[in-house]
Scaffold this active site. Structure first.
Site, PDB file in Angstrom:
ATOM      1  N   PRO A   1      -7.852  -1.425  -4.446  1.00 24.60           N
ATOM      2  CA  PRO A   1      -9.181  -1.923  -4.095  1.00 24.60           C
ATOM      3  C   PRO A   1      -9.435  -1.820  -2.592  1.00 24.60           C
ATOM      4  O   PRO A   1      -8.534  -2.010  -1.788  1.00 24.60           O
ATOM      5  CB  PRO A   1      -9.154  -3.392  -4.538  1.00 24.60           C
ATOM      6  CG  PRO A   1      -7.830  -3.650  -5.143  1.00 24.60           C
ATOM      7  CD  PRO A   1      -6.981  -2.446  -4.986  1.00 24.60           C
TER       8      PRO A   1
ATOM      9  N   ASP B   1       7.392   5.595  -0.337  1.00 29.77           N
ATOM     10  CA  ASP B   1       7.772   6.876   0.245  1.00 29.77           C
ATOM     11  C   ASP B   1       7.330   7.064   1.694  1.00 29.77           C
ATOM     12  O   ASP B   1       7.464   8.144   2.255  1.00 29.77           O
ATOM     13  CB  ASP B   1       7.213   8.018  -0.589  1.00 29.77           C
ATOM     14  CG  ASP B   1       5.701   7.911  -0.788  1.00 29.77           C
ATOM     15  OD1 ASP B   1       5.051   7.086  -0.098  1.00 29.77           O
ATOM     16  OD2 ASP B   1       5.161   8.639  -1.635  1.00 29.77           O
TER      17      ASP B   1
ATOM     18  N   HIS C   1       0.820  -1.207   0.000  1.00 29.37           N
ATOM     19  CA  HIS C   1       0.000   0.000   0.000  1.00 29.37           C
ATOM     20  C   HIS C   1       0.858   1.263   0.000  1.00 29.37           C
ATOM     21  O   HIS C   1       0.479   2.267  -0.587  1.00 29.37           O
ATOM     22  CB  HIS C   1      -0.961  -0.001   1.196  1.00 29.37           C
ATOM     23  CG  HIS C   1      -2.184  -0.818   0.947  1.00 29.37           C
ATOM     24  ND1 HIS C   1      -3.443  -0.279   0.865  1.00 29.37           N
ATOM     25  CD2 HIS C   1      -2.338  -2.152   0.738  1.00 29.37           C
ATOM     26  CE1 HIS C   1      -4.322  -1.234   0.629  1.00 29.37           C
ATOM     27  NE2 HIS C   1      -3.676  -2.388   0.549  1.00 29.37           N
ATOM     28  N   ASP C   2       2.009   1.212   0.634  1.00 27.15           N
ATOM     29  CA  ASP C   2       2.903   2.365   0.611  1.00 27.15           C
ATOM     30  C   ASP C   2       3.419   2.612  -0.805  1.00 27.15           C
ATOM     31  O   ASP C   2       3.441   3.739  -1.279  1.00 27.15           O
ATOM     32  CB  ASP C   2       4.083   2.158   1.570  1.00 27.15           C
ATOM     33  CG  ASP C   2       5.024   3.342   1.580  1.00 27.15           C
ATOM     34  OD1 ASP C   2       4.539   4.495   1.566  1.00 27.15           O
ATOM     35  OD2 ASP C   2       6.241   3.129   1.604  1.00 27.15           O
TER      36      ASP C   2
ATOM     37  N   GLY D   1       4.746   5.597  -5.054  1.00 29.58           N
ATOM     38  CA  GLY D   1       6.040   4.951  -4.930  1.00 29.58           C
ATOM     39  C   GLY D   1       6.330   4.737  -3.458  1.00 29.58           C
ATOM     40  O   GLY D   1       5.614   5.227  -2.587  1.00 29.58           O
TER      41      GLY D   1
ATOM     42  N   VAL E   1       0.772   3.983  -4.249  1.00 32.68           N
ATOM     43  CA  VAL E   1       0.213   5.310  -4.520  1.00 32.68           C
ATOM     44  C   VAL E   1       1.190   6.219  -5.263  1.00 32.68           C
ATOM     45  O   VAL E   1       0.952   6.596  -6.399  1.00 32.68           O
ATOM     46  CB  VAL E   1      -0.297   5.969  -3.224  1.00 32.68           C
ATOM     47  CG1 VAL E   1      -0.838   7.354  -3.487  1.00 32.68           C
ATOM     48  CG2 VAL E   1      -1.373   5.087  -2.595  1.00 32.68           C
TER      49      VAL E   1
END
Length: 157
Positions: free
Chosen positions: A148, A58, A50-51, A56, A54
């Site tokens: 999702p 970060d 999940h990091d 990259g 979005v």
């Protein structure tokens, strides 16, 4: 107008000159957490996904909301479903106590995901490091980038 972007490529062993024990510390604390709760391993891998999904890798998913600026943590795709923040926090605290130089939170998340895969499944791989942490996190970005929701069923996926 000339715009230049300067970035250092990621490299395995990035912290050896400044904080040579960073990956050992991360693995030790991830092992301790997974020994107590093996389910956190999947959570740490998902947190890394999940990091990176979005903007990259970060560490923006770690940022708490501020008044007037709800963060990625509160997105429908992340709120009440991402796990392992306390493991990342524990690693950060121990690393900050012994390393004089900054260690990227995004790298810590990547190390924790790798270490989870190794501890639970024997999958080990080198993690190139040297990521730069982001500074601004927005609640709506995960959904705008098509992560999702955790409530999606097979047809919605």
């Amino acid at each position: 107008m000339l715009i230049t972007v300067s970035s250092t490529p990621l490299q395995v062993g990035f912290y050896k000159p400044t904080c040579p024990r960073v990956e050992v510390i991360a693995r030790k604390l991830v092992y301790k957490a997974l020994y107590q709760n093996p389910g956190l391993g999947a959570g740490l891998i998902r947190l890394h996904f999940h990091d990176c999904f979005v903007r990259g890798c970060d560490a923006l998913v770690l940022i708490d909301s501020t008044p007037g600026n709800p963060s990625e943590k509160e997105s429908i795709t992340n709120a009440n479903s991402l796990r392992g923040f306390e493991v990342i926090d524990a690693v950060k605290v121990e690393i900050q106590a012994i390393c004089l130089e900054t260690v990227s939170c995004a790298d810590i998340v990547a190390f924790a995901a790798r270490d989870s895969a190794y501890i639970l499944g024997g999958i080990n791989y080198a993690v190139p490091a040297g990521r730069r942490d982001g500074r601004v996190s927005h609640k709506d970005e995960p959904t705008q980038n098509n992560i999702p929701a955790p409530s999606f069923n097979l047809q919605q996926l």
